[in-house]
Design a protein around this motif. Structure first.
Motif: not given
Length: 527
Positions: A301-308, A367-382
């Protein structure tokens, strides 16, 4: 003296099945709108792969659905195996050296102000390099200061003024991560491990570290290379993806050093400008991601969040920087490797560390982190995709600022993949890259470019700059059009007007030897 013969390294290129696209392709990312992604354009005299690699806007996808059924982009994964073949790489009396390039960082709080001075005193850094250090106010100056050549004598006084002004705030950031940047310690460890790996592969070599703005400076590394009598040098920037503002900047410095020294002119060398496609690097990144996913209660259920790290959009659109295209391809290759391991998590790519009133590569990390929160993402791996060492932008910006933002945005569980550091697979692959480059020391490998499917060819410092910086021109200003109202352009012009006033005050200070900067001890007396 008997000659030591070593196996000639063979480069094996494995191409993934793909369809040729035009200017757009479908990306298997989650539903974050990818805005401002312009087509990648290189200078006309460059040699590139035949296929496009741009990302198009996509409609929001269901985060719960596997994302492995969309079309794959064009890419090539570089694999390397050193095999015994008839051709031999003769070392003999040759002394091989490897020069690792990085930007450097203050090791103690006392180093912060002089480090900032070195950063600001470099005219090239005013165009690009300062973005690699989160120094806040100064990054705004990156895009509004354009000191004309007649005023270049003010560069150091201005650098002294800004570094003293900015040092207290920057010290707070470094204090929060232990009192200094660990970059040198980690890079020195990487150099030592790389030397051991090369020795284990029967290629004895000395490995040097050269930093742009702190010890050991690139100039110091070059002097040691000369004292050691190195005859063949492999230049290896520690940036997986090539950018004219990181690897390119270091290469411009090397070019100026090489041209002024007869020993260096005669010393054969080659440059490995980018290595994001290498199998070892891709597998090492995938393994780190796989390990961190297991720390979540429900890894699938984790969204993989690539930050460059970001760059101003104009660098890509106007200066032909391949950074964006290489970053996107790098992410695709890592995702492919994860899918081979039956890991089909949703993922996205965003760009961090933007500062000032100019447009950078989008989407932005915050901005993407905020947007993911609004979309209901609960688990994020940076995943800090553009960094191979821990430093202030991973330890403070990602671990503190972005984590806090994520928790405030409704994300309940936050994880972060560590930088590669001295990960064995990664180090071994770097050693293979060095070995594979040795046959090209002193020769441009343009003919090998299409076989490797690389956006940046293997070659010498001068040849690479001829391809990617042929006019030695300054990077384009990100904002060039005047607009009325409260706009980014207006902010930029207001900033330029303010900096013009600062320059006038500095001129008066320097010429008269009097003023508040002298009273505060920032500037010495000039009489």
């Amino acid at each position: 003296m008997p000659l030591l013969c070593l196996p000639y390294p063979q480069i094996v290129t494995g191409l993934f099945p793909r369809a040729i696209s035009t200017s757009q392709k479908i990306c298997r990312c989650i539903g974050v709108q990818m805005e401002g992604c312009a087509n990648f354009n290189l200078p006309k005299n460059s040699v590139v792969a035949k296929y496009s690699s741009g990302w198009s806007k996509i409609q929001p996808l269901n985060l719960k659905q596997p994302l492995n059924k969309y079309s794959l982009p064009l890419r090539a994964l570089l694999t390397s195996k050193t095999q015994d073949v008839s051709s031999k790489l003769i070392v003999g009396d040759e002394k091989i050296g490897v020069l690792l390039l990085n930007l450097g960082g203050p090791e103690t709080l006392e180093d912060v102000q002089p480090f900032l001075f070195n950063l600001f005193a470099d005219p090239a850094s005013l165009l690009s390099d300062a973005r690699y250090y989160n120094v806040g106010f100064y990054n705004l100056l990156v895009d509004i200061i354009r000191l004309p050549r007649p005023f270049r004598f003010l560069q150091k006084p201005l650098a002294q003024f800004i570094s003293v002004l900015r040092a207290p705030k920057s010290k707070e950031g470094y204090a929060s991560i232990g009192g200094g940047s660990p970059l040198r310690r980690i890079t020195d460890a990487q150099a030592e491990e790389l030397k051991k790996s090369l020795c284990e592969k029967n290629v004895p070599a000395e490995v040097y570290v050269g930093m742009r703005y702190w010890h050991p400076f690139t100039e110091e590394a070059i002097e040691q290379i000369k004292r050691d009598g190195i005859t063949k040098l492999v230049v290896l920037p520690l940036y997986p993806q090539f950018s004219i503002s990181t690897s390119g900047s270091s290469l411009r410095l090397l070019e100026s050093i090489f041209r002024e020294d007869e020993y260096l002119v005669n010393m054969q060398h080659t440059v490995i400008p980018s290595w994001y496609q290498r199998e070892g690097y891709i597998k090492a990144m995938a393994s780190l991601i796989e390990k961190e996913l297991q720390k979540f209660d429900k890894p699938e259920k984790v969204v993989i969040f690539f930050s460059a790290h970001g760059v101003p959009l104009a660098y890509v659109e106007e200066a032909g920087d391949p950074y964006k295209a290489e970053m996107e391809e790098c992410v695709d290759l890592i995702i492919e490797e994860l899918e081979k391991r039956k890991i089909n998590n949703a993922y996205t790519l965003a760009y961090q560390s933007r500062v000032g009133p100019v447009e950078w590569l989008k989407p932005y990390t915050d901005e993407t982190i905020i947007d993911l929160g609004k979309k209901g993402v609960k688990n994020l791996l940076a995943v800090p995709i553009s960094f191979v060492s821990e430093h202030i932008e991973t330890l403070e910006e990602i671990d503190v600022e972005y984590k806090e933002l994520a928790l405030k945005s409704g994300i309940e569980k936050w994880g972060r993949v560590p930088a590669l550091g001295c990960e064995p697979t990664f180090i071994s692959d770097l050693a293979d890259a060095v070995i594979e480059s040795l046959p090209y020391v002193g020769a441009m490998a343009v003919s090998n470019l299409e076989a490797r499917q690389s956006l940046v060819p293997l070659g010498s410092v001068e040849e690479l700059l001829a391809v990617y910086d042929s006019q030695r021109r300054e990077l384009p200003p990100p904002v060039t059009v005047w607009e009325w109202g409260w706009t980014k352009s207006a902010e930029t012009w207001n900033g330029r007007a303010a900096m013009l006033a600062v320059l006038v005050l500095l001129v008066l200070e320097v010429t008269t030897g009097e003023g508040f900067l002298h009273q505060w001890g920032i500037l010495p007396l000039f009489r």
